[in-house]
Design an enzyme around this catalytic site. Structure first.
Site, PDB file in Angstrom:
ATOM      1  N   ASP A   1       0.791  -1.242   0.000  1.00  0.00           N
ATOM      2  CA  ASP A   1       0.000   0.000   0.000  1.00  0.00           C
ATOM      3  C   ASP A   1       0.824   1.294   0.000  1.00  0.00           C
ATOM      4  O   ASP A   1       0.460   2.269   0.686  1.00  0.00           O
ATOM      5  CB  ASP A   1      -0.962   0.003   1.199  1.00  0.00           C
ATOM      6  CG  ASP A   1      -1.934  -1.170   1.182  1.00  0.00           C
ATOM      7  OD1 ASP A   1      -1.917  -1.944   0.215  1.00  0.00           O
ATOM      8  OD2 ASP A   1      -2.707  -1.321   2.147  1.00  0.00           O
TER       9      ASP A   1
ATOM     10  N   GLU B   1      -4.569  -0.715  -1.177  1.00  0.00           N
ATOM     11  CA  GLU B   1      -5.879  -0.828  -0.520  1.00  0.00           C
ATOM     12  C   GLU B   1      -6.843  -0.059  -1.408  1.00  0.00           C
ATOM     13  O   GLU B   1      -6.710   1.159  -1.580  1.00  0.00           O
ATOM     14  CB  GLU B   1      -5.846  -0.268   0.903  1.00  0.00           C
ATOM     15  CG  GLU B   1      -7.169  -0.517   1.643  1.00  0.00           C
ATOM     16  CD  GLU B   1      -7.125  -0.169   3.133  1.00  0.00           C
ATOM     17  OE1 GLU B   1      -6.034   0.043   3.692  1.00  0.00           O
ATOM     18  OE2 GLU B   1      -8.222  -0.095   3.730  1.00  0.00           O
TER      19      GLU B   1
ATOM     20  N   LYS C   1      -6.534  -4.724  -2.952  1.00  0.00           N
ATOM     21  CA  LYS C   1      -7.071  -5.505  -1.830  1.00  0.00           C
ATOM     22  C   LYS C   1      -8.118  -4.689  -1.085  1.00  0.00           C
ATOM     23  O   LYS C   1      -7.870  -3.529  -0.737  1.00  0.00           O
ATOM     24  CB  LYS C   1      -5.917  -5.937  -0.904  1.00  0.00           C
ATOM     25  CG  LYS C   1      -5.173  -4.789  -0.226  1.00  0.00           C
ATOM     26  CD  LYS C   1      -3.947  -5.316   0.442  1.00  0.00           C
ATOM     27  CE  LYS C   1      -3.491  -4.678   1.709  1.00  0.00           C
ATOM     28  NZ  LYS C   1      -4.116  -3.516   2.271  1.00  0.00           N
TER      29      LYS C   1
ATOM     30  N   THR D   1       0.555   0.772   6.645  1.00  0.00           N
ATOM     31  CA  THR D   1       1.258   1.169   7.857  1.00  0.00           C
ATOM     32  C   THR D   1       1.629  -0.083   8.632  1.00  0.00           C
ATOM     33  O   THR D   1       0.979  -1.120   8.510  1.00  0.00           O
ATOM     34  CB  THR D   1       0.389   2.091   8.756  1.00  0.00           C
ATOM     35  OG1 THR D   1      -0.784   1.366   9.187  1.00  0.00           O
ATOM     36  CG2 THR D   1      -0.027   3.348   8.045  1.00  0.00           C
TER      37      THR D   1
ATOM     38  N   CYS E   1      -1.941  -2.521   7.846  1.00  0.00           N
ATOM     39  CA  CYS E   1      -1.939  -3.434   6.699  1.00  0.00           C
ATOM     40  C   CYS E   1      -0.706  -4.335   6.631  1.00  0.00           C
ATOM     41  O   CYS E   1      -0.794  -5.470   6.158  1.00  0.00           O
ATOM     42  CB  CYS E   1      -2.107  -2.645   5.413  1.00  0.00           C
ATOM     43  SG  CYS E   1      -3.778  -1.961   5.283  1.00  0.00           S
TER      44      CYS E   1
HETATM   45  N1  TIU Z   1      -2.611   0.261   4.363  1.00  0.00           N
HETATM   46  C1  TIU Z   1      -3.031   0.474   5.598  1.00  0.00           C
HETATM   47  O1  TIU Z   1      -2.294   0.310   6.558  1.00  0.00           O
HETATM   48  N2  TIU Z   1      -4.331   0.973   5.741  1.00  0.00           N
HETATM   49  C2  TIU Z   1      -4.733   1.755   6.803  1.00  0.00           C
HETATM   50  O2  TIU Z   1      -5.907   2.113   6.894  1.00  0.00           O
HETATM   51  N3  TIU Z   1      -3.777   2.134   7.694  1.00  0.00           N
HETATM   52  C3  TIU Z   1      -3.931   3.000   8.745  1.00  0.00           C
HETATM   53  O3  TIU Z   1      -2.992   3.097   9.532  1.00  0.00           O
HETATM   54  N4  TIU Z   1      -5.044   3.685   8.869  1.00  0.00           N
END
Ligand code: TIU
Length: 221
Positions: A23, A71, A128, A157, A161
């Site tokens: 992501d 995402e 995803k 993060t 994810c």
């Molecule tokens: N890709 C991912 O980690 N999606 C999130 O929503 N992360 C947050 O930390 N919000």
């Protein structure tokens, strides 16, 4: 190959290992995207881009398999559970029009992987709908078809994810290594805790290492 990792050395065979980049899309790294709508200061995440790029370049040079995830939801939001869209009080919800297009919708400007890490033709790119990269995607089947048993993780993060994907992978039998300086959180103490818990108890979920340790392994191979 042998990487100096924690809690002990991580061994992998290049032909059976994929680099999974979670992501690294504008939504999380630039202002105006999903990350900011949740109330986060997105400025922290940009700092990992050079280390991610160095690993991606070295991995491509070595001929390793690369998987990028985003995402992303379909434009009709049919793959976005109402529980996800309606949770909390974001400034814009998934599907709403924002400064980088509709929030977290496939094909919108905000949903693109940042230019520094843009996929090359032939690399796997998966949209995803969940936090984990295995949920409602063909990732496991694609990796099995390629004979992959080991996964190297980068991206954002860390505790959302990346951690979810690494846990899903571990339960499917993959040996996973998280590159610590190639992942970041909006909450540095969550990153620190995630890194520590993933490798605790004898690599209960997997290993962690610095990108320099992976690059050293690739150089000496
Ligand atoms: N890709 C991912 O980690 N999606 C999130 O929503 N992360 C947050 O930390 N919000």
């Amino acid at each position: 190959m042998h990487v100096h990792a924690q809690p002990f050395a991580y061994e992998f065979d290049l032909a059976r290992t994929a680099l999974v980049i979670i992501d690294m899309q504008r939504d999380f790294i630039e202002p105006g995207g999903f990350g900011e709508t949740l109330g986060n200061d997105v400025a922290l995440l940009e700092a990992i881009v050079p280390a991610c790029r160095a690993v991606l370049d070295a991995w491509r040079d070595a001929g390793g398999l690369v998987v990028h995830t985003r995402e992303a939801h379909k434009a009709d939001l049919s793959d976005c559970p109402p529980a996800k869209r309606l949770r909390g009080k974001p400034s814009l919800r998934i599907g709403d029009a924002g400064p980088m297009g509709r929030i977290l919708v496939a094909g919108e400007p905000g949903n693109q992987i940042i230019p520094a890490l843009a996929p090359l033709p032939g690399e796997i790119v998966l949209d995803k709908p969940g936090k984990g990269a295995f949920h409602a995607t063909p990732l496991h089947e694609l990796l099995q078809q390629s004979g992959i048993s080991h996964l190297l993780f980068m991206g954002v993060t860390t505790e959302v994810c990346v951690q979810t994907s690494m846990r899903e992978a571990n339960d499917r039998g993959y040996d996973c290594l998280l590159l610590e300086d190639c992942t970041e959180s909006y909450f540095p103490h969550f990153k620190a805790a995630a890194v520590e818990m993933l490798r605790a108890q004898g690599a209960i979920i997997g290993w962690t290492a610095n990108s320099t340790q992976l690059l050293e392994a690739l150089r000496s191979a």
